[in-house]
Structure formats: structure tokens, C-alpha cells
Design a protein around this motif. Structure first.
Motif, short mmCIF file in Angstrom:
data_model
loop_
_atom_site.label_atom_id
_atom_site.label_comp_id
_atom_site.label_asym_id
_atom_site.label_seq_id
_atom_site.Cartn_x
_atom_site.Cartn_y
_atom_site.Cartn_z
N GLN A 12 0.75 -1.16 -0.09
CA GLN A 12 0.05 -0.05 -0.01
C GLN A 12 0.91 1.18 0.13
OE1 GLN A 12 -3.45 -0.43 2.81
NE2 GLN A 12 -2.44 -2.37 3.11
N LYS A 15 0.36 4.50 2.09
CA LYS A 15 0.21 4.63 3.46
C LYS A 15 1.51 4.32 4.20
CE LYS A 15 -4.59 2.59 3.77
NZ LYS A 15 -5.34 1.49 4.37
N LYS A 42 3.29 1.05 -8.03
CA LYS A 42 3.64 0.21 -6.81
C LYS A 42 5.26 -0.20 -7.06
CE LYS A 42 -0.55 -1.56 -5.32
NZ LYS A 42 -1.29 -2.63 -4.64
#
Ligand code: ADP
Ligand code: SF4
Ligand code: SF4
Length: 586
Positions: A12, A15, A42
Motif C-alpha cells: 500500500q 500508506k 507500486k
């Protein structure tokens, strides 16, 4: 060979402040070991530049990176990857002609990927991104058995028929009456015979969207074997079937293999043992890489799998062996009784239930065996006071927490939202006894509707165990769990019952699971959906013996692993045990 794997479900980047990039020594020195992939947003790790220091693995707050070093020889065995830093599959199991080849391995280790490759739905790319042509596959396998297999498969000379794993999803993709569906599949002209063999007489004229999971499973199996194929691939044929049906289906699949190649993925080890000729184990790391072992005989394969160490490949794939101890019958009970009940009679308009009176003990796990729809849930509802019986009394009120057999997955809530409603997710008990064994941390942020069958099952069990109750009733908790998860679930449930001084009532059809989890046994019998009756609660040996006599199968224990094994019908052991009336372990 170094593999860098990024679990895209868990990663993620918004985050985490991109710790993997920030702390990678390569990036700090100015090279491009980790970069952000523009398309997915990513990270992508260059396996050439990565030194394998493991810093990113430790820094990632979501456990989304694994760096694995594997023997160089495996490089030439790489069959498929789903993308850069994605799951890698090494080797394939070869489905022998006129045999049942079984595959055993954890969820997420690559079994479905294998099924797709061997049925021609996925063309393997041998680790080359963007690669993967039929010609390349045939060339790769030149000189080995797979050459003929893939040549025939891709030329259309070998027809693969596949029964999918999640039969619950069938009503979403096929509509109409069971009969018309099976008539379409009936390429061999033996529909009537299969209806009889799979006991589908009461199901055949109903609509596919109103039948139970066990019926859906048998319809799916029927649709598979009615078709005229060359290789039959059955993904978890036992889920939702009762023991008698499992053994029956196993027999039908064995018959099919007299003529054809059959490949079966199965987590019920008794069924797999009864069914398969050869076994390929799978090991590696879930969601990262999966390696297929060389084939072995079914007995040896299952024992090695349980033992966790593969001598011929010198691989230890589990820290400890799974052992099946021969537990002495629990005679001298010194604990407390939770509840006593007299004989119970409960009737609905079309269903009658008779239960023999007995007592339920604090801290024990009571296994329940018997066909579906014979009143097991009704019995527990009566104990909970949710249903009022015509006859029967309990000596106190108890609170029941219930996990149903079929779990609804349509919720748009997250796992966190679901679980935080029933339990305090920050409590020590939840963390150590529930979250850790079920590995729930990594699922908390996911939507319920997106979970796989095994993940959903773990969450449903956790939800049930998270509530405060006197009795925990879990209906078929083993469905869609792999062998490791079944055994760890059994241990977890036992431990929680002991700690809470509560009673676990476990309805399941995986005999090995029931053997592993239960202190005592309650056996139901009857005519599904019409009437049911239970015998009194008994010790394991006596209860199993009564149950197996009903099913007419004998079991022995494997001398090496201690696990129960079904004897082949009419084998010497089967006959000898039946003549002595010893159906369980002789
Ligand atoms: P199993 O059947 O043993 O549960 P699978 O073959 O479904 O395992 O999957 C192995 C792993 O491969 C999964 O955990 C997932 O990480 C990855 N995977 C499967 N299908 C895809 C796909 N289409 N794209 C990317 N990754 C995939
Ligand atoms: Fe963040 Fe971990 Fe993903 Fe890197 S791998 S972006 S540290 S979540
Ligand atoms: Fe960078 Fe080390 Fe991670 Fe490789 S293992 S990507 S070198 S931090």
C-alpha cells in the motif's frame, strides 16, 4: 537464483512512505534497485541489482516484500510468472494416463495456476514477461513426456474437462434447471446412471439457484464426468459433501481413471488417500513461489507431507511434523458440566428430529458426524433456546455463537469492520489466540467480497470465535481450508475452548479433522431434509466405530504417521476388520 516478490494485495504505497525504496542501500547509492512502476504505482525490484540484504523486507510495514534465494538449478524449471516480482511456479505435475494424480499443497502455492496450464487456459511463459506462445511451450518440453501432452492439448486432440473449485459460484454463471444443464453436458449418454450414482434424483428437476452447496458440488461433478474428455481435472471435489458422498465420489473418480487421465486437487487427506495413485506435493512460500515435487505413491506422499521434510529433494518445508496421536479414551472426566439435556423431540412441518439426552462439558470439543440436513443445527438451536422442542429439557440457558456452513460473501464491509463489531481487536486474547493463528492482520483492510474461499472461511471462524458464548457451533469449518490451515484451526479451536471453558461443537465431514479436533463424538443419521436422529454422545473410538459402520467403511491407522486411512472395500484388512466389528483402527 534470487527472487524478489511483492505481494500486490498487501503493498500500500500511499500508506507507507515508500520505506522499501527509502531504505534500500542500492537506491541510496544511486542505482535503480527499486523504482516505482508508473502503471501500477507500486514498487518494482530489479533482481539483477538486488543484493538480497533483506532490509526492505524488514522495513515494509505491510509484510509485502519477500526476498528468496533458491538453488540455481531451479532456474531452468521456472514454468510461469504472473509479472515482474510476482508469483513464480516451478515445475509441473505430469498427469499419468489411466491414473489419478493428486496435488497437495497450501492455498496460494500455485495449484490453480497448474490446473489452468494443464487445461490449456493459461499458456505458461517460463518467467519471460510478455512471452508465452504455444510453440514455445512445445519446444521447451521437447524430449520429455510433456511434449506429447501439450502438442495434443494445443492441437485439439486432447480435451481437458475441468471442475472448478468454488461450486458456490455456479449459480452466478449458469442458470436454469439442473436437468437441462446436465443434458447439455451428457456427451457419453449415461446421464441416468450418473444421476443414480451421485444421488441426484431429488435435485435433477430443481433450479440451479435453489440447491444446496452439497448438491451444487455433485451437479458440478456430474457435469464434468458426463463430458467426453481425455483429461479430467477436479479441483476440490469433496467440499460440502458428507463422508459417505465423499467416498462415493472418490470411487466414481477412480472408475473414470480406468480409461482416462485424472488430476485432483484435494485437501481432505482421507479422500485424497482413497482416490489417488500418485501425489505431487507443492512447497515454497504462499503467494511468492511454488515448487512441485517429484511424484510419489499416495501413502508415502501424504506421510512426507505431514512430516514436513522431503528427503529425496532435501527440503524442509515446515518447522514441525504434524502428528496424529492415538489418544486414550477420555474415561475419567473431572471437569465441569456445561449443560445437561434430556431426550429431545423437535418437529417442523416436513422434518422430525430425535436427539438422545446427554451432557456437554466445559472446555471440550464435541465432533458431530452425519449427513447434511439431519438436524444438527436444529439441535444446537434447541440447546440455545432459539427453537422450542415438543419434548426435551435443558438444565440451564446457554449462549451460542454460530458459524454457518455456507458463508455469505456479498458484504461490502472490510474484514476490520466485520470483526471489530464482535470483538475488541486490541485485546491480548484476540491477538494471540485468534488473529495470530489465522493470520488475520494481513486481511484486515480487505473487502469481504474480495476474499478467496479459504480467506473467507478463516474470517468467518474468527468472527464466530470472537464472540462471547458458552457454545461455539461451527458448521464445516474445514471447507476451502488447506491441510495446514485445517490442522492449525483444529488446534486453535481446542485451545480457545479450554481457555474460555466453553464447548466447541464442530460439524465436519473431514474425518481426519474431526479425529484431530474432537474429545467426544455425536453421530447423526437419518433421511436428509425429512428426519434425523442422534445417538448418545460417545468417546472417539466408540463413536467413530458406530459412524463408520453406518457408512460401511473400515479405517486403520498408518503405522508411520498415526493418521487414519480408509481401507479399500473388500481388501483383506477391510474384511478382517468388518468380521470383528472393528470399523475404526482395527
Ligand atoms: P492455489 O490454487 O494453490 O491456491 P494459485 O495458483 O491460485 O494458488 O495462485 C498462486 C499465487 O499466484 C496467488 O497467491 C497469486 O499471488 C498469484 N496469482 C494467481 N493468479 C494471478 C493472476 N492472474 N495475476 C497475478 N497473480 C496471480
Ligand atoms: Fe510500502 Fe511495503 Fe509496498 Fe514498499 S512494498 S511500497 S514499503 S507497502
Ligand atoms: Fe534493496 Fe536489499 Fe531489498 Fe534488495 S533486499 S531490494 S538490495 S533493500
Amino acid at each position: 537464483m534470487r527472487l524478489a516478490i511483492i505481494d500486490r494485495d498487501n503493498c500500500q504505497p500511499r500508506k507507507c512512505a515508500l520505506e522499501c525504496i527509502k531504505f534500500c542501500p542500492g537506491v541510496r547509492m544511486g542505482d535503480e534497485t527499486v523504482v516505482i512502476d508508473k502503471k501500477s504505482g507500486k514498487p518494482a525490484i530489479s533482481e539483477e541489482l538486488c543484493t538480497g540484504c533483506g532490509i526492505c523486507t524488514k522495513k515494509c510495514p505491510f509484510d509485502a516484500i519477500f526476498i528468496v534465494n533458491l538453488p540455481e538449478e531451479l532456474k531452468s524449471d521456472m514454468i510461469h510468472t504472473f509479472g515482474e516480482n510476482a508469483f513464480r511456479l516451478f515445475r509441473l505435475p505430469y498427469p499419468q494416463e489411466k491414473s489419478v494424480t493428486g496435488i497437495i499443497g497450501q492455498n496460494g502455492i500455485g495449484k490453480t495456476t497448474i490446473v489452468k496450464i494443464l487445461s490449456g487456459d493459461l499458456i505458461p511463459n517460463f518467467g519471460e514477461l510478455g512471452g508465452g506462445s504455444k510453440e514455445q511451450v512445445i519446444e521447451y518440453f521437447s524430449g520429455v513426456q510433456f511434449h506429447d501432452y501439450f502438442t495434443q492439448l494445443y492441437d485439439g486432440n486432447m480435451k481437458a474437462i475441468h471442475k472448478p473449485q468454488y461450486v458456490d459460484h455456479l449459480p452466478k454463471v449458469v442458470k436454469g434447471e439442473v436437468r437441462s444443464l446436465l443434458e447439455k453436458a451428457d456427451e457419453k449418454g449415461n446421464l441416468e446412471e450418473i444421476i443414480k450414482d451421485l444421488e441426484l434424483e431429488h435435485t435433477i428437476d430443481r433450479s440451479i439457484d435453489e440447491i444446496s452447496g452439497g448438491e451444487l458440488q455433485r451437479v458440478a461433478i456430474a457435469a464434468t464426468i458426463l463430458r467426453d474428455g481425455d483429461i479430467y481435472i477436479l479441483d476440490e471435489p469433496s467440499s460440502y459433501l458428507d463422508v459417505r458422498q465423499r467416498l462415493k465420489v472418490a470411487g466414481i473418480i477412480r472408475d473414470l481413471a480406468r480409461e482416462k487421465r485424472v488430476l485432483v486437487v484435494e485437501h481432505d487427506l482421507i479422500v485424497l488417500d482413497y482416490l489417488a495413485d500418485y501425489i505431487n506435493m507443492m512447497y515454497g512460500r504462499v503467494r511468492s513461489y511454488g515448487i512441485v515435487s517429484h511424484p510419489s505413491t499416495v501413502r508415502q506422499g501424504i506421510n512426507v507431507y505431514l512430516g514436513g521434510y522431503m528427503r529425496d529433494e532435501n527440503v524442509k518445508f515446515r518447522a514441525e511434523a504434524m502428528k496424529f496421536e492415538v489418544r486414550p479414551p477420555s474415561v475419567a472426566w473431572e471437569g465441569e458440566t456445561l449443560l445437561k439435556f434430556t431426550d429431545i423431540h423437535k418437529s417442523y412441518e416436513h422434518f422430525d428430529l430425535e436427539v438422545k439426552g446427554g451432557e456437554i462439558r466445559k472446555g471440550e470439543v464435541l465432533g458431530i458426524l452425519g449427513p447434511n440436513a439431519t438436524g444438527k443445527t436444529t439441535f444446537v438451536k434447541v440447546l440455545a433456546g432459539e427453537e422450542v422442542p415438543e419434548k426435551g429439557e435443558m438444565d440451564k440457558d446457554v449462549l451460542v455463537s454460530y458459524k454457518p456452513q455456507y458463508i455469505k460473501s456479498s458484504s461490502d464491509r472490510t474484514v476490520f469492520e466485520l470483526l471489530s463489531k464482535v470483538t475488541d481487536l486490541s485485546s491480548g486474547f484476540y491477538t494471540s489466540e485468534i488473529s495470530k493463528p489465522f493470520e488475520l492482520d494481513e486481511l484486515l483492510g480487505r473487502q469481504i467480497a474480495e476474499l478467496s474461499g479459504g480467506e473467507l472461511q478463516k474470517v468467518a471462524i474468527a468472527e464466530c470465535l470472537g464472540r462471547d458464548a458458552d457454545i461455539y457451533l461451527l458448521d464445516e469449518p474445514s471447507a476451502y481450508l488447506d491441510v495446514e490451515q485445517r490442522l492449525s484451526t483444529a488446534k486453535t479451536i481446542r485451545r480457545i475452548m479450554e481457555k474460555r471453558k466453553a464447548t466447541g461443537i464442530i460439524v465436519d465431514h473431514d474425518i481426519l479433522f474431526i479425529d484431530y479436533i474432537s474429545d467426544r463424538l455425536m453421530v447423526f443419521e437419518g433421511e436428509p431434509g425429512v428426519k434425523g436422529a442422534s445417538r448418545s454422545i460417545r468417546g472417539m473410538r466408540e463413536g467413530m466405530n458406530a459412524f463408520l459402520k453406518d457408512v460401511n467403511v473400515t479405517f486403520r491407522r498408518d503405522p508411520e504417521s498415526g493418521r487414519p486411512r480408509a481401507n479399500k472395500p473388500n481388501s483383506q484388512k477391510d474384511k478382517a476388520q468388518k468380521s470383528k466389528g472393528e470399523y475404526y483402527y482395527g
